[in-house]
Scaffold this motif. Structure first.
Motif, PDB file in Angstrom:
ATOM      1  N   MET A   1     -59.681  15.501  71.583  1.00 43.20           N
ATOM      2  CA  MET A   1     -60.909  14.849  71.104  1.00 43.20           C
ATOM      3  C   MET A   1     -61.880  14.688  72.278  1.00 43.20           C
ATOM      4  SD  MET A   1     -61.360  11.141  69.228  1.00 43.20           S
ATOM      5  CE  MET A   1     -60.251  11.575  67.895  1.00 43.20           C
ATOM      6  N   ASN A   2     -63.157  15.071  72.055  1.00 43.60           N
ATOM      7  CA  ASN A   2     -64.117  14.970  73.149  1.00 43.60           C
ATOM      8  C   ASN A   2     -64.629  13.540  73.312  1.00 43.60           C
ATOM      9  OD1 ASN A   2     -66.302  14.518  71.314  1.00 43.60           O
ATOM     10  ND2 ASN A   2     -66.484  16.725  70.975  1.00 43.60           N
ATOM     11  N   ILE A   3     -65.352  13.320  74.410  1.00 43.83           N
ATOM     12  CA  ILE A   3     -65.842  11.984  74.740  1.00 43.83           C
ATOM     13  C   ILE A   3     -66.747  11.428  73.647  1.00 43.83           C
ATOM     14  CG2 ILE A   3     -67.314  10.679  76.327  1.00 43.83           C
ATOM     15  CD1 ILE A   3     -64.603  11.180  77.457  1.00 43.83           C
ATOM     16  N   LYS A   4     -67.625  12.254  73.121  1.00 45.40           N
ATOM     17  CA  LYS A   4     -68.550  11.795  72.077  1.00 45.40           C
ATOM     18  C   LYS A   4     -67.803  11.256  70.874  1.00 45.40           C
ATOM     19  CE  LYS A   4     -72.354  13.343  69.123  1.00 45.40           C
ATOM     20  NZ  LYS A   4     -73.215  14.493  68.742  1.00 45.40           N
ATOM     21  N   ASP A   5     -66.768  11.961  70.462  1.00 46.21           N
ATOM     22  CA  ASP A   5     -65.990  11.513  69.308  1.00 46.21           C
ATOM     23  C   ASP A   5     -65.226  10.232  69.620  1.00 46.21           C
ATOM     24  OD1 ASP A   5     -66.826  13.675  67.803  1.00 46.21           O
ATOM     25  OD2 ASP A   5     -65.119  14.937  68.354  1.00 46.21           O
ATOM     26  N   ARG A   6     -64.790  10.079  70.846  1.00 42.93           N
ATOM     27  CA  ARG A   6     -64.009   8.909  71.222  1.00 42.93           C
ATOM     28  C   ARG A   6     -64.852   7.642  71.276  1.00 42.93           C
ATOM     29  NH1 ARG A   6     -60.326   9.430  76.369  1.00 42.93           N
ATOM     30  NH2 ARG A   6     -59.681   7.412  75.518  1.00 42.93           N
ATOM     31  N   ILE A   7     -66.118   7.754  71.655  1.00 44.67           N
ATOM     32  CA  ILE A   7     -66.919   6.546  71.867  1.00 44.67           C
ATOM     33  C   ILE A   7     -67.971   6.311  70.792  1.00 44.67           C
ATOM     34  CG2 ILE A   7     -66.621   6.796  74.360  1.00 44.67           C
ATOM     35  CD1 ILE A   7     -69.547   7.647  74.522  1.00 44.67           C
ATOM     36  N   GLY A   8     -68.323   7.348  70.025  1.00 46.65           N
ATOM     37  CA  GLY A   8     -69.464   7.254  69.114  1.00 46.65           C
ATOM     38  C   GLY A   8     -69.399   6.100  68.135  1.00 46.65           C
ATOM     39  N   ALA A   9     -68.247   5.929  67.474  1.00 38.23           N
ATOM     40  CA  ALA A   9     -68.139   4.887  66.452  1.00 38.23           C
ATOM     41  C   ALA A   9     -68.185   3.479  67.039  1.00 38.23           C
ATOM     42  CB  ALA A   9     -66.834   5.078  65.674  1.00 38.23           C
ATOM     43  N   HIS A  10     -67.930   3.360  68.326  1.00 37.40           N
ATOM     44  CA  HIS A  10     -67.845   2.030  68.945  1.00 37.40           C
ATOM     45  C   HIS A  10     -69.154   1.585  69.597  1.00 37.40           C
ATOM     46  CE1 HIS A  10     -63.655   2.622  68.149  1.00 37.40           C
ATOM     47  NE2 HIS A  10     -63.563   3.624  69.007  1.00 37.40           N
ATOM     48  N   LEU A  11     -70.098   2.483  69.741  1.00 39.75           N
ATOM     49  CA  LEU A  11     -71.329   2.142  70.462  1.00 39.75           C
ATOM     50  C   LEU A  11     -72.157   1.041  69.790  1.00 39.75           C
ATOM     51  CD1 LEU A  11     -72.569   5.564  71.886  1.00 39.75           C
ATOM     52  CD2 LEU A  11     -71.547   3.634  73.115  1.00 39.75           C
ATOM     53  N   LEU A  46     -63.023   7.183  81.351  1.00 37.25           N
ATOM     54  CA  LEU A  46     -62.533   6.617  80.097  1.00 37.25           C
ATOM     55  C   LEU A  46     -61.016   6.798  80.052  1.00 37.25           C
ATOM     56  CD1 LEU A  46     -63.719   5.267  77.538  1.00 37.25           C
ATOM     57  CD2 LEU A  46     -63.558   7.507  76.434  1.00 37.25           C
ATOM     58  N   ARG A  47     -60.293   5.700  80.107  1.00 43.00           N
ATOM     59  CA  ARG A  47     -58.839   5.766  80.239  1.00 43.00           C
ATOM     60  C   ARG A  47     -58.167   6.347  78.997  1.00 43.00           C
ATOM     61  NH1 ARG A  47     -56.857  -0.035  82.256  1.00 43.00           N
ATOM     62  NH2 ARG A  47     -54.859   0.956  81.689  1.00 43.00           N
ATOM     63  N   ASN A  48     -57.260   7.266  79.221  1.00 40.97           N
ATOM     64  CA  ASN A  48     -56.546   7.914  78.127  1.00 40.97           C
ATOM     65  C   ASN A  48     -55.316   7.146  77.681  1.00 40.97           C
ATOM     66  OD1 ASN A  48     -58.254  10.231  77.887  1.00 40.97           O
ATOM     67  ND2 ASN A  48     -57.301  11.089  79.733  1.00 40.97           N
ATOM     68  N   VAL A  54     -60.543  -0.043  72.946  1.00 39.77           N
ATOM     69  CA  VAL A  54     -60.190  -0.831  74.128  1.00 39.77           C
ATOM     70  C   VAL A  54     -60.681  -0.125  75.387  1.00 39.77           C
ATOM     71  CG1 VAL A  54     -58.268  -1.730  75.503  1.00 39.77           C
ATOM     72  CG2 VAL A  54     -58.212  -1.913  73.010  1.00 39.77           C
ATOM     73  N   ALA A  55     -60.526   1.193  75.427  1.00 41.00           N
ATOM     74  CA  ALA A  55     -60.940   1.960  76.605  1.00 41.00           C
ATOM     75  C   ALA A  55     -62.449   1.887  76.820  1.00 41.00           C
ATOM     76  CB  ALA A  55     -60.505   3.417  76.451  1.00 41.00           C
ATOM     77  N   VAL A  56     -63.230   1.925  75.731  1.00 43.33           N
ATOM     78  CA  VAL A  56     -64.689   1.868  75.831  1.00 43.33           C
ATOM     79  C   VAL A  56     -65.128   0.520  76.404  1.00 43.33           C
ATOM     80  CG1 VAL A  56     -66.823   1.759  74.495  1.00 43.33           C
ATOM     81  CG2 VAL A  56     -65.158   3.573  74.038  1.00 43.33           C
ATOM     82  N   TYR A  57     -64.581  -0.572  75.885  1.00 44.32           N
ATOM     83  CA  TYR A  57     -64.968  -1.897  76.373  1.00 44.32           C
ATOM     84  C   TYR A  57     -64.463  -2.110  77.807  1.00 44.32           C
ATOM     85  CZ  TYR A  57     -66.826  -3.541  71.907  1.00 44.32           C
ATOM     86  OH  TYR A  57     -67.593  -3.706  70.768  1.00 44.32           O
ATOM     87  N   ASN A  58     -63.300  -1.576  78.109  1.00 44.19           N
ATOM     88  CA  ASN A  58     -62.776  -1.671  79.463  1.00 44.19           C
ATOM     89  C   ASN A  58     -63.716  -0.995  80.456  1.00 44.19           C
ATOM     90  OD1 ASN A  58     -61.016   0.176  81.548  1.00 44.19           O
ATOM     91  ND2 ASN A  58     -60.237  -1.925  81.455  1.00 44.19           N
ATOM     92  N   LEU A  59     -64.185   0.192  80.105  1.00 48.35           N
ATOM     93  CA  LEU A  59     -65.100   0.899  80.995  1.00 48.35           C
ATOM     94  C   LEU A  59     -66.424   0.150  81.113  1.00 48.35           C
ATOM     95  CD1 LEU A  59     -66.002   3.238  82.750  1.00 48.35           C
ATOM     96  CD2 LEU A  59     -66.540   4.528  80.656  1.00 48.35           C
ATOM     97  N   PHE A  60     -66.917  -0.371  79.994  1.00 50.57           N
ATOM     98  CA  PHE A  60     -68.180  -1.103  80.035  1.00 50.57           C
ATOM     99  C   PHE A  60     -68.103  -2.286  80.999  1.00 50.57           C
ATOM    100  CE2 PHE A  60     -70.889  -4.603  78.688  1.00 50.57           C
ATOM    101  CZ  PHE A  60     -72.137  -3.996  78.709  1.00 50.57           C
TER     102      PHE A  60
END
Length: 261
Positions: A1-11, A46-48, A54-60
């Motif tokens: 899964m690419n980065i866009k797919d991993r973070i898009g729904a959470h933005l 972005l941690r795998n 959780v990874a998105v908020y952690n990075l933020f």
């Protein structure tokens, strides 16, 4: 899964979190954009090993912590003004639990701290919020030991217990004399009367947030509407109840409608 797919729904939710944390949408979006720019440069940030949200908020929050927070941000909403009074780490902990709905375990992972440290942050947030919105609390509870535990808990947060009612009649009579800013209510009371009926009678006279603390949650979670906003199951964890008390007062969600029996 690419980065866009991993973070898009959470933005969209991350933008909400960033706004509450920074004090304005403009400032919050700037932090989100900074995170996205960092990801473009280095997707491995972005941690795998974490769930995507959780990874998105952690990075933020890692990006947030790498720059100076906006101490002079313009604030227009009361709840944001209260947030501004919290220390940054306790503010993050409180919002992850109450606004974003993360479990304490996931929230601690996001912040990069252990459970004990996270618990201290939540305790600190509760005390700091109480400094801003300290209120009078009515406890409706027929078990003396539980009532004492509840009284000690809310007093520790900086609130004042105006009285403890053991029956529906006592609760209503107390409110006639002195109006609370929050009600903690059991359902099954000493004389066989109902804490639910007591709350509904109180809500017919005043608007006040209510937290039900009960061993019988199924009596409230029936699928009928409206259901209570705040419900804690006995035996309760003190830290969880403290968070919910702070949440109810902080967001000032008033129970303006009666709870379905």
């Amino acid at each position: 899964m690419n980065i866009k797919d991993r973070i898009g729904a959470h933005l969209p939710y991350l933008r909400r979190f960033a706004r509450a944390l920074s004090g304005s949408q403009q400032s919050g979006d700037a932090f989100v954009l900074a995170m996205l720019e960092c990801l473009v440069e280095d997707p491995t940030l972005l941690r795998n090993d974490l769930d995507d949200r959780v990874a998105v908020y952690n990075l933020f929050l890692r990006i947030w912590g790498s720059v100076q927070t906006n101490a002079g941000t313009d604030v227009s909403e009361d709840h944001v003004a209260t947030l501004a009074a919290l220390t940054p780490r306790s503010r993050q902990a409180f919002l992850l639990i109450t606004l974003e709905g993360f479990s304490p375990e996931d929230a601690a992972e996001i912040m990069g701290v252990d459970q004990q440290t996270f618990g201290r942050m939540i305790e600190e947030a509760g005390r700091e919020i109480a400094d801003q919105v300290a209120t009078d609390i009515l406890i409706i509870e027929d078990e003396p030991i539980i009532a004492m535990d509840l009284e000690a808990l809310v007093t520790e947060l900086g609130h004042t217990v105006i009285d403890v009612a053991r029956t529906r009649r006592e609760a209503v009579e107390i409110v006639e004399k002195r109006r609370p800013g929050l009600v903690l209510a059991d359902i099954q009371l000493a004389d066989g009367s109902s804490g639910l009926d007591a709350v509904n009678e109180i809500l017919g006279e005043i608007e006040v947030p209510v937290i039900f603390v009960t061993a019988y949650p199924e009596r409230l979670l029936t699928g009928a509407k409206p259901e209570p906003t705040y419900l804690v199951t006995k035996p309760f964890r003190p830290q969880n109840l403290k968070v919910i008390i702070s949440q109810a007062l902080f967001f000032r969600e008033r129970a303006s409608r009666k709870v379905a029996a």
